[in-house]
Write a protein that holds these residues in place. Structure first.
Motif, PDB file in Angstrom:
ATOM      1  N   THR A 152       0.834  -1.200   0.000  1.00 25.79           N
ATOM      2  CA  THR A 152       0.000   0.000   0.000  1.00 25.79           C
ATOM      3  C   THR A 152       0.872   1.255   0.000  1.00 25.79           C
ATOM      4  N   PHE A 216      -2.718   0.753  -9.663  1.00 29.54           N
ATOM      5  CA  PHE A 216      -4.164   0.704  -9.493  1.00 29.54           C
ATOM      6  C   PHE A 216      -4.536   0.358  -8.053  1.00 29.54           C
ATOM      7  N   PRO A 217      -5.672   0.846  -7.574  1.00 29.79           N
ATOM      8  CA  PRO A 217      -6.099   0.507  -6.197  1.00 29.79           C
ATOM      9  C   PRO A 217      -6.368  -0.987  -6.051  1.00 29.79           C
ATOM     10  N   ARG A 218      -6.307  -1.437  -4.824  1.00 36.99           N
ATOM     11  CA  ARG A 218      -6.519  -2.850  -4.540  1.00 36.99           C
ATOM     12  C   ARG A 218      -7.989  -3.207  -4.700  1.00 36.99           C
ATOM     13  N   ARG A 219      -8.247  -4.334  -5.286  1.00 39.59           N
ATOM     14  CA  ARG A 219      -9.616  -4.785  -5.503  1.00 39.59           C
ATOM     15  C   ARG A 219     -10.212  -5.270  -4.179  1.00 39.59           C
ATOM     16  N   GLY A 220     -11.381  -4.771  -3.850  1.00 38.14           N
ATOM     17  CA  GLY A 220     -12.050  -5.162  -2.607  1.00 38.14           C
ATOM     18  C   GLY A 220     -12.266  -3.984  -1.695  1.00 38.14           C
ATOM     19  N   ASP A 221     -11.183  -3.416  -1.171  1.00 37.39           N
ATOM     20  CA  ASP A 221     -11.302  -2.275  -0.269  1.00 37.39           C
ATOM     21  C   ASP A 221     -10.838  -0.969  -0.909  1.00 37.39           C
ATOM     22  N   ASN A 222     -10.396  -1.025  -2.176  1.00 40.69           N
ATOM     23  CA  ASN A 222      -9.991   0.173  -2.931  1.00 40.69           C
ATOM     24  C   ASN A 222      -8.837   0.911  -2.245  1.00 40.69           C
ATOM     25  N   ALA A 223      -7.933   0.165  -1.603  1.00 36.84           N
ATOM     26  CA  ALA A 223      -6.782   0.785  -0.952  1.00 36.84           C
ATOM     27  C   ALA A 223      -5.764   1.228  -1.999  1.00 36.84           C
ATOM     28  N   PRO A 224      -5.159   2.412  -1.824  1.00 35.30           N
ATOM     29  CA  PRO A 224      -4.159   2.864  -2.802  1.00 35.30           C
ATOM     30  C   PRO A 224      -2.904   1.993  -2.733  1.00 35.30           C
TER      31      PRO A 224
END
Length: 231
Positions: A152, A216-224
């Motif tokens: 992250t 790209f943001p992480r899939r699921g929680d949209n973490a940067p």
């Protein structure tokens, strides 16, 4: 207050002697709340509880009017009027301080009192101190082992200074610096390889040994997310 002068006095009340002690005994005791004691040092000046020159004009006018109308009104009505004026003065005095305290202090789920974190630039990463240190040590070890990792964006920014510190220790090359690196990096063979390769790779570089590349943001929680790699 002018309504007291218009009432006709009864012979029983006008004949009885009225004293100031009976009125003071009927007044409520003004004691500040425990929360107001925290902001006692933040007050610009102290307010007097006694009916003196420092009291509010509304309170002084109420007290003077009730004293002048003592011969034409009952002591119960006089005490209720003065109690209402004192309650108004008490509420206006402490309501601002209590709201100011709620903006300064807070209580977390563990019951600890927290204040504003002015000037504290330590990234907490949602973990206590011991878990945060172990996380940064593990990320630093993996970056020095593989050369590039994906994590992250807040973690990448937090671990950057520790990677730069390990490389700075390796540039020195002394035994004391090597023992300091061994106390932080988990794998011993990475420390020995780091001290062997860093002088030739970063000998002429004054700093800035890492590069952060957002992705790209992480899939699921949209973490940067971001890649961090060695330069």
């Amino acid at each position: 207050m002018a309504a007291f002068a218009s009432t006709s006095p009864s012979p029983a009340i006008s004949a009885s002697t009225w004293r100031m002690e009976s009125l003071r005994a009927a007044l409520p005791t003004l004691r500040p709340s425990p929360s107001a004691a925290i902001g006692a040092g933040l007050r610009p000046r102290k307010r007097a509880v006694r009916l003196g020159a420092s009291a509010s004009p509304f309170l002084r006018s109420s007290f003077v009017s009730t004293s002048s109308a003592s011969s034409s009104a009952s002591p119960a009505s006089i005490s209720s009027a003065v109690s209402a004026s004192l309650a108004f003065w008490y509420t206006s005095s402490f309501s601002v301080e209590s709201s100011f305290e709620h903006r300064l202090f807070g209580i977390d789920v563990r019951g600890r009192i927290l204040a504003m974190r002015h000037g504290k630039r330590i990234p907490r990463l949602g973990r206590p101190a011991d878990q945060r240190k172990a996380l940064l040590r593990g990320l630093t070890t993996q970056l020095l082992k593989h050369g590039r990792i994906k994590t992250t964006k807040p973690r990448a920014k937090a671990m950057r200074k520790w990677v730069d510190k390990m490389i700075t220790l390796a540039k020195d090359g002394s035994l004391h610096k090597r023992r300091q690196a061994l106390g932080y990096i988990y794998e011993k063979h990475i420390v020995h390889a780091l001290f062997a390769e860093v002088p030739d790779r970063y000998g002429e570089r004054p700093g800035g040994y890492t590069r952060i590349i957002p992705t790209f943001p992480r899939r699921g929680d949209n973490a940067p997310m971001a890649y961090i790699e060695l330069v």
